[in-house]
Design a protein around this motif. Sequence first.
Motif, PDB file in Angstrom:
ATOM      1  N   ASP A  68       0.821  -1.208   0.000  1.00 60.17           N
ATOM      2  CA  ASP A  68       0.000   0.000   0.000  1.00 60.17           C
ATOM      3  C   ASP A  68       0.859   1.264   0.000  1.00 60.17           C
ATOM      4  O   ASP A  68       0.506   2.267  -0.615  1.00 60.17           O
ATOM      5  N   ARG A 125      -8.438  -2.038  -5.865  1.00 57.86           N
ATOM      6  CA  ARG A 125      -8.376  -0.573  -5.949  1.00 57.86           C
ATOM      7  C   ARG A 125      -8.658  -0.063  -7.356  1.00 57.86           C
ATOM      8  O   ARG A 125      -9.071   1.082  -7.548  1.00 57.86           O
ATOM      9  N   LYS A 187      -0.134   2.043  -5.590  1.00 58.08           N
ATOM     10  CA  LYS A 187      -0.142   2.077  -4.139  1.00 58.08           C
ATOM     11  C   LYS A 187      -1.358   2.856  -3.674  1.00 58.08           C
ATOM     12  O   LYS A 187      -2.001   3.569  -4.452  1.00 58.08           O
ATOM     13  N   ALA A 188      -1.661   2.757  -2.398  1.00 56.33           N
ATOM     14  CA  ALA A 188      -2.926   3.275  -1.883  1.00 56.33           C
ATOM     15  C   ALA A 188      -3.082   4.777  -2.087  1.00 56.33           C
ATOM     16  O   ALA A 188      -4.139   5.251  -2.494  1.00 56.33           O
ATOM     17  N   ILE A 199      -3.393   4.490   6.855  1.00 57.90           N
ATOM     18  CA  ILE A 199      -3.402   3.071   7.204  1.00 57.90           C
ATOM     19  C   ILE A 199      -3.814   2.872   8.653  1.00 57.90           C
ATOM     20  O   ILE A 199      -4.618   1.994   8.976  1.00 57.90           O
ATOM     21  N   LYS A 331      -9.385   1.424  -0.474  1.00 55.75           N
ATOM     22  CA  LYS A 331      -8.095   2.124  -0.480  1.00 55.75           C
ATOM     23  C   LYS A 331      -7.012   1.324   0.216  1.00 55.75           C
ATOM     24  O   LYS A 331      -5.907   1.150  -0.300  1.00 55.75           O
ATOM     25  N   TYR A 332      -7.320   0.836   1.424  1.00 54.81           N
ATOM     26  CA  TYR A 332      -6.345   0.058   2.189  1.00 54.81           C
ATOM     27  C   TYR A 332      -6.792  -1.405   2.308  1.00 54.81           C
ATOM     28  O   TYR A 332      -6.535  -2.073   3.299  1.00 54.81           O
ATOM     29  N   THR A 334      -5.642  -3.996   0.819  1.00 55.55           N
ATOM     30  CA  THR A 334      -4.537  -4.944   0.929  1.00 55.55           C
ATOM     31  C   THR A 334      -4.141  -5.155   2.380  1.00 55.55           C
ATOM     32  O   THR A 334      -3.917  -6.283   2.829  1.00 55.55           O
ATOM     33  N   THR A 335      -4.056  -4.072   3.137  1.00 58.02           N
ATOM     34  CA  THR A 335      -3.682  -4.158   4.555  1.00 58.02           C
ATOM     35  C   THR A 335      -4.765  -4.844   5.365  1.00 58.02           C
ATOM     36  O   THR A 335      -4.486  -5.755   6.162  1.00 58.02           O
TER      37      THR A 335
END
Length: 399
Positions: A68, A125, A187-188, A199, A331-332, A334-335
């Motif tokens: 991210d 995303r 990336k985010a 994050i 947006k986040y 992945t995390t």
Amino acid sequence: MQSRSFLILIIAGGLISLVAMGSRAVFGLFLEPVSTDMGWGREIFGLALAIQNLVWGLSQPFAGMIADKYGSGKTLLVSGLVYSGGIFLMSQTSSQTELHLSAGLMVGLGLAGTGFGVVMGSVGRAVSEEKRSMALGIVGAAGSLGQFLMLPLGQAFLSSYGWSTALVLIAICTFIVIPASMGVRGKAEDSGASGAGSISEAIREAASSKSYWFLFAGFFVCGFHVTFLAVHLPSYLVDQGMAASYGAMALSIVGLFNVVGSLAAGYLGGKYTKKFLLSYLYFARAALFVCFIIVPMTPVTVVIFSGILGLLWLSTVPLTSGLVASLYGAKYMTTLFGFIFFGHQMGAFLGAWLGGVAYDMYGSYDVIWWLSVALGLISGLLHWPIKEDVPAGHTQAAR
């Protein structure tokens, strides 16, 4: 997102999922030959793969944060090198410690950056809410296609060259991740996707939500199921008097049918309530395990079981990851999916390890089969209270 760029992302992401998940699926074929050749019980190899899954789960949130913040492509590049190197060192192992460090630690770290989490976050995303579930289903289907293709290839390598050379050849196959990583970017902070401002805010928002923890617990069960079966099903079939080739065939059929299952889950997740689809899926798994336990073992029942299992196998992934994006923004994603995936890998650790422990203690897997049934029922119930809002214009039929 321009259609050409999106097509490149889907092709590259799908190829990475195909190779990474397909290579991971072959490890169960090596349990019996490695254990026999090294004079070990099945618990030792099972523990190595349990460590792999736990390290994968522990590392996944951090791989997600790195992707991210610094970009998916860079994360995939480094992780691909670690993954391929871990499999190569696994082929040279001469002790339990070396096996646990290579097959466990290194491959686990490599999978954290090349598995579903990073690729799906990048894809999630890049697409709208309406198309996201289907796009995630395509990436999930690619991972399943990898299982279908890599298992017979791995069995052919194993039969022709022995386990050490077979692992070297599989390590060479995983190197494809390196060039493919150039097609997965973003990336985010460069994304226009919805979500928290940072994050840390995204993590706090999710951690305060009961629905997030229900997803975490439910995905724990998924990890237990698929890893117990991926690691121990080939040996279980041999124990039941089936030829060794049936293990590879069964898992290959699972991979083939999960192409259909993942695509179907992606399609249905865009039209119906994802939490109920997940509940039905886990209930169906529990029923399938009961049938497999009580029905006499024949080649026909193995094929039928494998096909139905394939429809239910990783079809949880597009639904679970899509639900994370729907509830907390893409947006986040992945995390946030990374932390839930840690729950999956906690279950995977126990599925791989306890399968070996149970066999060494009792000479059979019966207790783990019935535990899998109970966990399937529990997971089905856990998804029911998740607070999911159906997007405007979508049918309420799944409620």
